[in-house]
Design a protein around this motif. Structure first.
Motif, PDB file in Angstrom:
ATOM      1  N   VAL A 166       0.793  -1.223   0.000  1.00 41.78           N
ATOM      2  CA  VAL A 166       0.000   0.000   0.000  1.00 41.78           C
ATOM      3  C   VAL A 166       0.831   1.283   0.000  1.00 41.78           C
ATOM      4  N   PRO A 167       1.753   1.477   0.939  1.00 41.40           N
ATOM      5  CA  PRO A 167       2.394   2.788   0.988  1.00 41.40           C
ATOM      6  C   PRO A 167       3.446   2.997  -0.103  1.00 41.40           C
ATOM      7  N   LEU A 168       3.813   1.961  -0.832  1.00 37.46           N
ATOM      8  CA  LEU A 168       4.871   2.101  -1.828  1.00 37.46           C
ATOM      9  C   LEU A 168       4.290   2.657  -3.126  1.00 37.46           C
ATOM     10  N   PRO A 169       5.128   3.349  -3.898  1.00 38.16           N
ATOM     11  CA  PRO A 169       4.651   3.776  -5.223  1.00 38.16           C
ATOM     12  C   PRO A 169       4.307   2.547  -6.060  1.00 38.16           C
ATOM     13  N   ARG A 170       3.492   2.776  -7.085  1.00 36.37           N
ATOM     14  CA  ARG A 170       2.957   1.693  -7.888  1.00 36.37           C
ATOM     15  C   ARG A 170       4.063   0.764  -8.408  1.00 36.37           C
ATOM     16  N   ALA A 171       5.158   1.383  -8.889  1.00 40.53           N
ATOM     17  CA  ALA A 171       6.233   0.589  -9.473  1.00 40.53           C
ATOM     18  C   ALA A 171       6.924  -0.283  -8.435  1.00 40.53           C
ATOM     19  N   ALA A 172       6.838   0.142  -7.170  1.00 41.82           N
ATOM     20  CA  ALA A 172       7.581  -0.561  -6.128  1.00 41.82           C
ATOM     21  C   ALA A 172       6.907  -1.851  -5.710  1.00 41.82           C
ATOM     22  N   ARG A 173       5.634  -1.992  -6.053  1.00 41.42           N
ATOM     23  CA  ARG A 173       4.913  -3.192  -5.639  1.00 41.42           C
ATOM     24  C   ARG A 173       5.564  -4.429  -6.227  1.00 41.42           C
ATOM     25  N   GLY A 174       5.794  -5.380  -5.402  1.00 46.53           N
ATOM     26  CA  GLY A 174       6.455  -6.596  -5.860  1.00 46.53           C
ATOM     27  C   GLY A 174       7.961  -6.496  -5.830  1.00 46.53           C
ATOM     28  N   ARG A 175       8.496  -5.294  -5.645  1.00 50.13           N
ATOM     29  CA  ARG A 175       9.942  -5.162  -5.553  1.00 50.13           C
ATOM     30  C   ARG A 175      10.319  -4.342  -4.330  1.00 50.13           C
ATOM     31  N   PRO A 176       9.895  -4.752  -3.156  1.00 43.15           N
ATOM     32  CA  PRO A 176      10.159  -3.916  -1.979  1.00 43.15           C
ATOM     33  C   PRO A 176      11.653  -3.748  -1.710  1.00 43.15           C
ATOM     34  N   ALA A 177      12.437  -4.790  -1.956  1.00 46.73           N
ATOM     35  CA  ALA A 177      13.876  -4.705  -1.653  1.00 46.73           C
ATOM     36  C   ALA A 177      14.524  -3.595  -2.454  1.00 46.73           C
ATOM     37  N   LEU A 178      14.191  -3.563  -3.742  1.00 48.45           N
ATOM     38  CA  LEU A 178      14.801  -2.562  -4.623  1.00 48.45           C
ATOM     39  C   LEU A 178      14.508  -1.156  -4.124  1.00 48.45           C
ATOM     40  N   TYR A 179      13.229  -0.914  -3.802  1.00 48.14           N
ATOM     41  CA  TYR A 179      12.852   0.449  -3.432  1.00 48.14           C
ATOM     42  C   TYR A 179      13.279   0.791  -2.009  1.00 48.14           C
ATOM     43  N   ALA A 180      13.284  -0.190  -1.127  1.00 44.00           N
ATOM     44  CA  ALA A 180      13.784   0.074   0.219  1.00 44.00           C
ATOM     45  C   ALA A 180      15.263   0.441   0.157  1.00 44.00           C
ATOM     46  N   GLY A 181      16.033  -0.352  -0.609  1.00 46.84           N
ATOM     47  CA  GLY A 181      17.468  -0.094  -0.742  1.00 46.84           C
ATOM     48  C   GLY A 181      17.728   1.254  -1.378  1.00 46.84           C
ATOM     49  N   ALA A 182      17.028   1.516  -2.502  1.00 46.16           N
ATOM     50  CA  ALA A 182      17.230   2.780  -3.203  1.00 46.16           C
ATOM     51  C   ALA A 182      16.825   3.949  -2.314  1.00 46.16           C
ATOM     52  N   GLY A 183      15.696   3.776  -1.596  1.00 49.10           N
ATOM     53  CA  GLY A 183      15.227   4.839  -0.721  1.00 49.10           C
ATOM     54  C   GLY A 183      16.219   5.153   0.392  1.00 49.10           C
ATOM     55  N   LEU A 184      16.729   4.091   1.017  1.00 47.70           N
ATOM     56  CA  LEU A 184      17.688   4.262   2.102  1.00 47.70           C
ATOM     57  C   LEU A 184      18.953   4.961   1.601  1.00 47.70           C
ATOM     58  N   LEU A 185      19.402   4.515   0.429  1.00 48.02           N
ATOM     59  CA  LEU A 185      20.607   5.106  -0.148  1.00 48.02           C
ATOM     60  C   LEU A 185      20.368   6.582  -0.477  1.00 48.02           C
ATOM     61  N   LEU A 186      19.169   6.869  -0.969  1.00 51.56           N
ATOM     62  CA  LEU A 186      18.820   8.248  -1.310  1.00 51.56           C
ATOM     63  C   LEU A 186      18.839   9.122  -0.056  1.00 51.56           C
ATOM     64  N   VAL A 187      18.248   8.614   1.028  1.00 50.20           N
ATOM     65  CA  VAL A 187      18.208   9.378   2.273  1.00 50.20           C
ATOM     66  C   VAL A 187      19.635   9.654   2.756  1.00 50.20           C
ATOM     67  N   ILE A 188      20.465   8.595   2.759  1.00 49.56           N
ATOM     68  CA  ILE A 188      21.856   8.765   3.212  1.00 49.56           C
ATOM     69  C   ILE A 188      22.569   9.781   2.330  1.00 49.56           C
ATOM     70  N   SER A 189      22.364   9.655   1.012  1.00 53.93           N
ATOM     71  CA  SER A 189      23.045  10.566   0.086  1.00 53.93           C
ATOM     72  C   SER A 189      22.606  11.999   0.294  1.00 53.93           C
ATOM     73  N   VAL A 190      21.303  12.226   0.447  1.00 51.40           N
ATOM     74  CA  VAL A 190      20.809  13.588   0.635  1.00 51.40           C
ATOM     75  C   VAL A 190      21.378  14.177   1.915  1.00 51.40           C
ATOM     76  N   LEU A 191      21.369  13.387   2.994  1.00 50.17           N
ATOM     77  CA  LEU A 191      21.890  13.874   4.273  1.00 50.17           C
ATOM     78  C   LEU A 191      23.364  14.256   4.147  1.00 50.17           C
TER      79      LEU A 191
END
Lengths: 350, 296
Positions: B23-48
């Motif tokens: 539910v809370p993931l963007p449409r493309a992320a459905r079925g690929r939680p690992a990819l989006y969790a990893g990318a999201g975490l990396l994005l947060v670290i990079s932005v910080l």
């Protein structure tokens, strides 16, 4: 006689084994595996040559040599009497595209990352067709030729069955505009019902496009249906060759007889009388003399020492067998020694 | 004539996933939680890390003798200060830039170069291939970290030399993977057919061989990125990484170990940051592997 479409002369492929320490010290030549040994083969335009043999007979290596995927140890493969290696680059490219391949395994024969449309389109692009619309139209035409609706061009190979993939492989080969297709066991991985469909397709395309085939198979039933002439390989050498009708009606070589007897067929009484016993000998150390003598029910003394040459026998066939030594193609084929039940243990003599 | 069973034609249904996750993931992320969790975490670290000045007003290197070893949360220091009174949060953010640089800089170069060498070598075959692969074996025979330390010792410790050492020492992993995949791919029917169809070598390698090599080297690159970050941190810990006073997570862990009994957060926090970065790359690797694998 006109120049044949494809001609192999004295084709051999020997794979050397790594030299042993002893051979290295003695500077002796390494042992070689004679995968293909001195094979002549002629393919006329629009005709089908069947190549048959057991596993290890060198039939696939022969196919690879005809396709120039391997460099022959000796001999040459000519297309229209020309060797592409010696032709000008543009002509060589065309000559290579004249000979295409359809392979056995439908699961690796197509790139899983490309849609079938783009796989076929790529052939046209490389062939110099620059207009995108033209290519699209040609892809649709090719797909229809192999029995697919054009809209299927967007599908990936993973969405097709084994038979469907073989059809796409054929369409891809056709896109190069070949005059000859070398098909290495193109139907043996398929269900029997699908086999028949794909064989029908091969035959229809031959009629429509005047294609020639080299059909490599272990299945004589397939060849009986599709081949105009047959080459029987045993341990890399041609043991019998000639028109398919004559070969299936009256095979001259004991090995061919045994193969035919072993193949189930309608309307042919099955006899086990000349069944070949034993395994294929190690191709790396083939028996002396006639390589078939270890399994031949008619073995004679001369077979153990002297290798027979291909000689003409009845029906336009050529066989490499001492039973036919000195015989000329005469209609007395019936006087050939009849198969004798081999006594297990001691080889029978006719 | 039935060519295909229509039932076989449809795409395989994606395996069912827990609904709450989708539910809370963007449409493309459905079925690929690992990819989006990893990318999201990396994005947060990079932005910080890249936007560090936005998230802290302290300098990572400014020494404040009056605020030494301040406990987290007090005196305006979110994570406290180290033994020199430097703000830990600021050092964490600024220091992460170096770790990210190592992760991306070292890994992308070796990914591209190693894969290219491995593929070219396998496709060339013959004695060229034999020589290249023996060189690869030679590199593998050395313990990796010893090789890196030796190169850095020869060149002198600096960020640039650390990159050079990592490039020299770690292209071989990609070369070997790419070599193996290319060797098996060149026996695939579609690669054989491509040769018969008169395709150029470059076309065969890029369009027909590379797609089957890519998932393997990409996943390895994600593992390797984690390895490179940890190696960079290890070198920092050993004191031959990025020289002081530049903040870097490894050297921060190393600097905090003298105070591990009283101010354990000095080592723990950069350690946790490293773990998070590692998890991000691992998830990304898993997700990319799924994404790049053909639906064959």
């Amino acid at each position: 006689m006109s120049t044949p479409l494809l001609e192999a002369r004295g084709l051999s492929k020997h794979y050397p084994f790594p030299r042993t320490a002893g051979q290295w010290v003695r500077r002796a030549a390494p042992r070689v595996l004679r995968a293909v040994d001195d094979v002549d083969l002629t393919v006329e335009s629009g005709r089908t040559v069947g190549v048959v043999g057991e596993t290890g007979s060198g039939k696939s290596t022969l196919g690879r040599l005809l396709l120039r995927l391997e460099r022959p140890t000796a001999g040459e493969v000519l297309i229209d009497g020309v060797s592409p290696e010696e032709a000008a680059p543009a002509r060589a490219h065309q000559l290579r595209r004249d000979v295409q391949v359809v392979l056995q395994d439908p699961y690796t024969s197509l790139n899983p990352y490309l849609t079938i449309g783009s796989a076929i389109e790529e052939v046209l692009t490389v062939g110099g067709m620059t207009s995108h619309e033209e290519r699209r139209a040609r892809v649709a035409e090719l797909l229809e030729q192999v029995g697919f609706p054009a809209v299927w061009s967007e599908r990936k190979p993973g969405q097709l069955s084994g038979g469907g993939r073989q059809r796409v492989s054929i369409a891809r080969a056709l896109a190069a505009g070949p005059r000859l297709i070398v098909a290495d066991e193109p139907v043996s991985a398929l269900d029997v019902s699908v086999q028949a469909q794909v064989l029908n397709l091969f035959q229809r395309l031959q009629r429509e496009l005047d294609l020639a085939y080299v059909f490599i198979t272990h299945d004589l039933a397939v060849l009986e249906r599709i081949a105009d002439s047959v080459v029987v390989l045993y341990l890399g050498r041609v043991v019998e060759t000639g028109p398919a009708d004559a070969l299936f009606a009256g095979p001259g070589h004991p090995y061919t007889q045994a193969l035919l007897n072993a193949a189930p067929a309608l309307g042919r009484s099955r006899s086990t009388s000349s069944a070949v016993t034993g395994e294929l000998p190690d191709p790396a150390s083939p028996p002396a003399g006639c390589t078939f003598h270890t399994r031949c029910p008619f073995v004679m003394d001369v077979c153990r020492t002297t290798r027979p040459a291909l000689t003409p026998i009845a029906g336009g066939l050529h066989a490499a067998c001492h039973l036919h030594a000195g015989s000329t193609p005469d209609p007395q084929a019936a006087s050939r020694p009849q198969p004798v039940t081999p006594d297990p243990g001691t080889p029978a003599t006719p | 004539m039935t060519v295909l069973d229509p039932a076989q034609v449809g795409r395989d249904a994606a395996p069912r996933r827990a609904r709450w996750l989708a539910v809370p993931l963007p449409r493309a992320a459905r079925g690929r939680p690992a990819l989006y969790a990893g990318a999201g975490l990396l994005l947060v670290i990079s932005v910080l890390c890249l936007g560090a000045p936005l998230f802290t007003s302290y300098s990572p290197t400014e020494i404040d003798a009056l605020a030494v070893l301040v406990t987290p949360g007090s005196g305006g220091h979110l994570l406290g200060t180290d033994e020199f009174g430097r703000d830990l949060w600021a050092r964490l953010l600024y220091g992460g830039r170096y770790d990210l640089a190592i992760a991306f800089g070292a890994t992308t170069v070796t990914l591209v170069v190693g894969t290219a060498i491995g593929m070219a070598s396998a496709y060339a075959g013959g004695w060229v291939d034999a020589v290249v692969m023996r060189i690869v074996d030679l590199f593998f025979a050395f313990p990796f970290i010893v090789l890196v330390i030796a190169i850095i010792a020869a060149l002198g410790p600096s960020l640039r030399n650390m990159f050079i050492a990592l490039w020299i020492a770690s292209w071989v992993g990609y070369a070997r993977i790419a070599h193996g995949q290319t060797s098996s791919a060149s026996r695939y029917g579609y690669v054989i057919a491509a040769g018969c169809l008169g395709y150029s070598r470059r076309r065969i390698l890029v369009r027909h061989v590379l797609p089957s090599v890519l998932p393997f080297v990409t996943v390895f690159a994600m593992v390797d990125a984690v390895g490179n970050v940890l190696l960079g941190a290890s070198l920092g810990f050993l004191g031959i990484g990025i020289p002081q006073p530049t903040p870097e997570w490894g050297s921060m862990i190393s600097g905090g170990q003298a105070y591990v009994l009283s101010n354990w957060q000095l080592s723990l926090i950069p350690g946790l940051a490293l773990v998070l970065l590692g998890v991000a790359f691992s998830l990304l690797g898993d997700g990319l592997a799924d994404l790049l694998r053909a639906k064959g």
